[in-house]
Design an enzyme around this catalytic site. Sequence first.
Site, PDB file in Angstrom:
ATOM      1  N   ASN A  71      -8.936 -40.421   5.248  1.00  0.00           N
ATOM      2  CA  ASN A  71      -7.824 -40.166   4.512  1.00  0.00           C
ATOM      3  C   ASN A  71      -7.451 -41.351   4.182  1.00  0.00           C
ATOM      4  O   ASN A  71      -6.724 -40.845   3.158  1.00  0.00           O
ATOM      5  CB  ASN A  71      -7.611 -38.911   5.378  1.00  0.00           C
ATOM      6  CG  ASN A  71      -8.193 -38.415   5.783  1.00  0.00           C
ATOM      7  OD1 ASN A  71      -8.928 -37.622   5.298  1.00  0.00           O
ATOM      8  ND2 ASN A  71      -7.562 -36.950   6.138  1.00  0.00           N
ATOM      9  N   ARG A 397     -17.040 -29.161  -7.121  1.00  0.00           N
ATOM     10  CA  ARG A 397     -17.663 -29.740  -6.995  1.00  0.00           C
ATOM     11  C   ARG A 397     -18.680 -28.861  -5.782  1.00  0.00           C
ATOM     12  O   ARG A 397     -18.149 -28.065  -5.497  1.00  0.00           O
ATOM     13  CB  ARG A 397     -16.618 -30.397  -5.358  1.00  0.00           C
ATOM     14  CG  ARG A 397     -15.341 -31.420  -5.675  1.00  0.00           C
ATOM     15  CD  ARG A 397     -14.871 -32.109  -3.965  1.00  0.00           C
ATOM     16  NE  ARG A 397     -13.873 -32.296  -4.476  1.00  0.00           N
ATOM     17  CZ  ARG A 397     -14.120 -33.490  -4.971  1.00  0.00           C
ATOM     18  NH1 ARG A 397     -14.482 -34.617  -5.563  1.00  0.00           N
ATOM     19  NH2 ARG A 397     -12.303 -33.728  -5.432  1.00  0.00           N
ATOM     20  N   ARG A 427     -12.831 -35.773  -8.395  1.00  0.00           N
ATOM     21  CA  ARG A 427     -12.253 -37.277  -7.969  1.00  0.00           C
ATOM     22  C   ARG A 427     -13.485 -37.443  -6.893  1.00  0.00           C
ATOM     23  O   ARG A 427     -13.772 -37.097  -6.280  1.00  0.00           O
ATOM     24  CB  ARG A 427     -10.623 -37.747  -7.169  1.00  0.00           C
ATOM     25  CG  ARG A 427     -10.643 -39.214  -6.714  1.00  0.00           C
ATOM     26  CD  ARG A 427      -9.376 -39.010  -6.685  1.00  0.00           C
ATOM     27  NE  ARG A 427      -8.274 -39.240  -7.263  1.00  0.00           N
ATOM     28  CZ  ARG A 427      -7.111 -37.817  -6.854  1.00  0.00           C
ATOM     29  NH1 ARG A 427      -7.227 -37.576  -5.981  1.00  0.00           N
ATOM     30  NH2 ARG A 427      -6.512 -37.608  -8.411  1.00  0.00           N
ATOM     31  N   HIS A 457      -9.929 -26.704 -12.609  1.00  0.00           N
ATOM     32  CA  HIS A 457      -9.652 -26.713 -10.968  1.00  0.00           C
ATOM     33  C   HIS A 457      -9.872 -24.974  -9.924  1.00  0.00           C
ATOM     34  O   HIS A 457     -10.222 -24.552  -9.652  1.00  0.00           O
ATOM     35  CB  HIS A 457      -8.865 -27.270 -10.301  1.00  0.00           C
ATOM     36  CG  HIS A 457      -8.673 -27.458  -9.012  1.00  0.00           C
ATOM     37  ND1 HIS A 457      -7.684 -26.809  -8.118  1.00  0.00           N
ATOM     38  CD2 HIS A 457      -9.751 -28.217  -8.069  1.00  0.00           C
ATOM     39  CE1 HIS A 457      -8.044 -26.986  -6.778  1.00  0.00           C
ATOM     40  NE2 HIS A 457      -9.103 -27.195  -7.485  1.00  0.00           N
ATOM     41  N   TYR A 490     -14.542 -25.732   6.157  1.00  0.00           N
ATOM     42  CA  TYR A 490     -13.366 -25.360   5.377  1.00  0.00           C
ATOM     43  C   TYR A 490     -12.999 -23.870   5.220  1.00  0.00           C
ATOM     44  O   TYR A 490     -13.848 -22.956   5.374  1.00  0.00           O
ATOM     45  CB  TYR A 490     -13.037 -25.919   3.618  1.00  0.00           C
ATOM     46  CG  TYR A 490     -13.581 -26.698   3.932  1.00  0.00           C
ATOM     47  CD1 TYR A 490     -13.958 -27.966   4.554  1.00  0.00           C
ATOM     48  CD2 TYR A 490     -12.589 -27.833   2.017  1.00  0.00           C
ATOM     49  CE1 TYR A 490     -13.985 -29.240   4.240  1.00  0.00           C
ATOM     50  CE2 TYR A 490     -13.726 -28.947   1.943  1.00  0.00           C
ATOM     51  CZ  TYR A 490     -13.454 -29.680   2.801  1.00  0.00           C
ATOM     52  OH  TYR A 490     -13.382 -31.018   2.494  1.00  0.00           O
ATOM     53  N   ARG A 586      -0.293 -27.524   4.529  1.00  0.00           N
ATOM     54  CA  ARG A 586      -1.479 -28.638   6.129  1.00  0.00           C
ATOM     55  C   ARG A 586      -1.274 -29.689   6.092  1.00  0.00           C
ATOM     56  O   ARG A 586      -1.035 -30.769   6.379  1.00  0.00           O
ATOM     57  CB  ARG A 586      -2.686 -28.300   5.335  1.00  0.00           C
ATOM     58  CG  ARG A 586      -3.920 -29.231   5.769  1.00  0.00           C
ATOM     59  CD  ARG A 586      -5.303 -29.251   5.422  1.00  0.00           C
ATOM     60  NE  ARG A 586      -5.042 -30.322   4.107  1.00  0.00           N
ATOM     61  CZ  ARG A 586      -5.763 -30.306   3.194  1.00  0.00           C
ATOM     62  NH1 ARG A 586      -6.495 -29.254   2.929  1.00  0.00           N
ATOM     63  NH2 ARG A 586      -6.178 -31.309   2.435  1.00  0.00           N
ATOM     64  N   HIS A 614      -7.891 -24.386   4.285  1.00  0.00           N
ATOM     65  CA  HIS A 614      -8.563 -25.325   2.549  1.00  0.00           C
ATOM     66  C   HIS A 614      -7.243 -23.728   1.620  1.00  0.00           C
ATOM     67  O   HIS A 614      -7.713 -24.024   0.180  1.00  0.00           O
ATOM     68  CB  HIS A 614      -9.301 -25.273   2.172  1.00  0.00           C
ATOM     69  CG  HIS A 614      -9.950 -25.767   0.798  1.00  0.00           C
ATOM     70  ND1 HIS A 614     -10.278 -25.117   0.296  1.00  0.00           N
ATOM     71  CD2 HIS A 614      -9.598 -26.781   0.287  1.00  0.00           C
ATOM     72  CE1 HIS A 614     -10.557 -25.712  -0.957  1.00  0.00           C
ATOM     73  NE2 HIS A 614      -9.308 -26.893  -1.293  1.00  0.00           N
TER      74      HIS A 614
END
Length: 707
Positions: A71, A397, A427, A457, A490, A586, A614
């Site tokens: 991270n 993704r 990304r 998205h 997630y 989060r 998530h």
Amino acid sequence: MSKPRKTRKPVADIATPVGGGDVADPLRDPSLYFNRELSQLDFNFRVLAQALDESVPLLERLRFLCISCTNLDEFFEIRAATVRHAQDFGSIAPPDGLAPTTLLKRIHERAQELVDAQYRCWNQVLRPEMEDNGVRVLARGTWSARQTRWLRAYFRDEILPVLSPLGLDPAHPFPKILNKSLNIVVVLKGKDAFGRSGHLAIVRAPRSLPRIIQLPERISGGEHDFVFLSAVLSEFVDELFPGMEVKGAYQFRVTRNSELILDEDEVENLALALRDELVGRGYLRAMRLEIAADCPKPIVRTLLENFDLPENAVYRIDGPVNLNRVTQVYDLVQRPELKFPPFQARTLAGTDAMFELVAEGDVLLHHPFDSFAPVLELIKQAAEDPNVLAIKQTLYRTGKDSAIVEHLVQAARNGKDVTVVVELRARFDEEANLGLADRLQEAGVQVVYGVVGYKTHAKMLLVVRREGRKLRRYVHMGTGNYHAGTARGYTDFGLISADPDLGADVHQVFQQLSGLAPAIALKRLLQSPFTLHAGIIARIERETRNALDGKPARIMAKMNALNEAQVVRALYTASQAGVQIDLVIRGACTLRPGVPGISDNIRVRSIVGRFLEHHRVYWFANGGDPELFCASADWLERNLLRRVETCFPILDPELKARVKDEALDNYLADNLNAWELQPDGSYLKLSPADGAMPHSAQSSLLAKLCG
């Protein structure tokens, strides 16, 4: 009930008010806002705390340490790089008022604290405990003679042939150093074969080499003994320079800007432009230098000059510079007692006939507790069903070897009209998505790259099926990606529905993405960049009016991050009116809770546990007729104003109650994995109050849904 337990000192960097403010609007005072970048950085301390939590299995603690390291890499690649860009080229001042130069200084100060804590955790806690449990990561100086002989042979046979050391002189300038690659700077004395005096050399470790080497049990005596590649390179680097004396060898690593910037208005072919940008991504501007703690200052200065970095961007490391690579040990060691116990995701009955199942009523999936298989089955059955005419889907993704992609390819081969919106700018998945787009196009799928200037998205799937004389739409919408891997790690919600209005809305959004359709009013969905931001503000303002009128008024929301200033101000106003507001966030949060007269009715907590939190869920009391939405969007400026996002209502009363119970009430009752944000910017770990039962939101869902 829960009571706070302070686990570390407050984060003064985040909490320092800038002062000033807009006299006409006191809610714009910079002191009411935390800085987003520092708040995001602080999240990693909460992740690291899991690595120090003795109630977490040992190898899971190792994994949390590695996550905090990874991270931090991404933070410098993206967030710190964005601040550096603002420093160089200017930007609009954020609500907190911190200038980029000041912010970069605080970032480096706070990041250094995090790095120091990470290596203390590794050197003083995890490494010794792992050794006590028979999992050893052996440092130089601790190898036995037999281990050393084996490693030297390994170096000569497996490593030496692929190395290309570079001596630095006028004919050999400082080489390009790839982002996050492992390197050794070597101090030499003597002359080489050509009579050149040695001074410095660089040894770059190709990415083809494993960063963690497992020793054979017959050699080491232990079943789980490992060595870092960096240690092997440093130990035997002298073999690369025969006839010269190695005076020192110091590992280093540079983290670079990885944010791709495309002027999309000037790009005729986004895919081609992105391919060109990806070629140079690994060599963009340096942001951070990690180097062995004992490296002499003159060498550090040489590296800083070559990377154009200031002194405070140097991180002296007491251990391997690529500590996150030790995560491979987690995968290599099969010791169930040192990991979380496995669980079996709940399976949905009737998935062999998905269209019939969904036609009877909406289906809600709560991952990872519910299996992702029904989503795969829906796409598979749509690909094979002769009554299905069209399939439309967004892909952000997907993961490697995605079954979804295979089903879409098969659908196109079966004559379906298949349209896929592939977001090329996801990304770090840009290259994978370019390959995905090529594969789909080769199969006859119509591939759309989304909208210029707006990342797509949204998570949407639309299936058009002929049923008798009519066409019926089936949709899946989710808070997470179409990625079977993350669906196991997630927490996310997915809704499968045949609701006509929802289907019509999803159809219209796909028309906008692929056919330049106008923005028309949608019946069910809120959509960024058109109606979601305004819709959230309107609902917060409605709660404010209801509170002032004495009606039931409350807001509960769960998301990954919050920084949109207008939303924050609306929440402050609602709090002042008496609206009780509970936020489960989060990561980054720029809202300052608990300020008397401003936000004393707002509570913010962060949950960090086994699974990555998530899902995005918004609940509004609405005067006694509650509204509940799930969404692909956080309450971030980029998501609400500069992306294509969807927010969908949960209409079925039973499903609405289930989402509220599982994702909101459940998480607000957590007193084991919850951290509460304080007015000064620190996070305090909660623990059960006297007499209260311990409650972990994630564990309760595992017991309830997977037990």
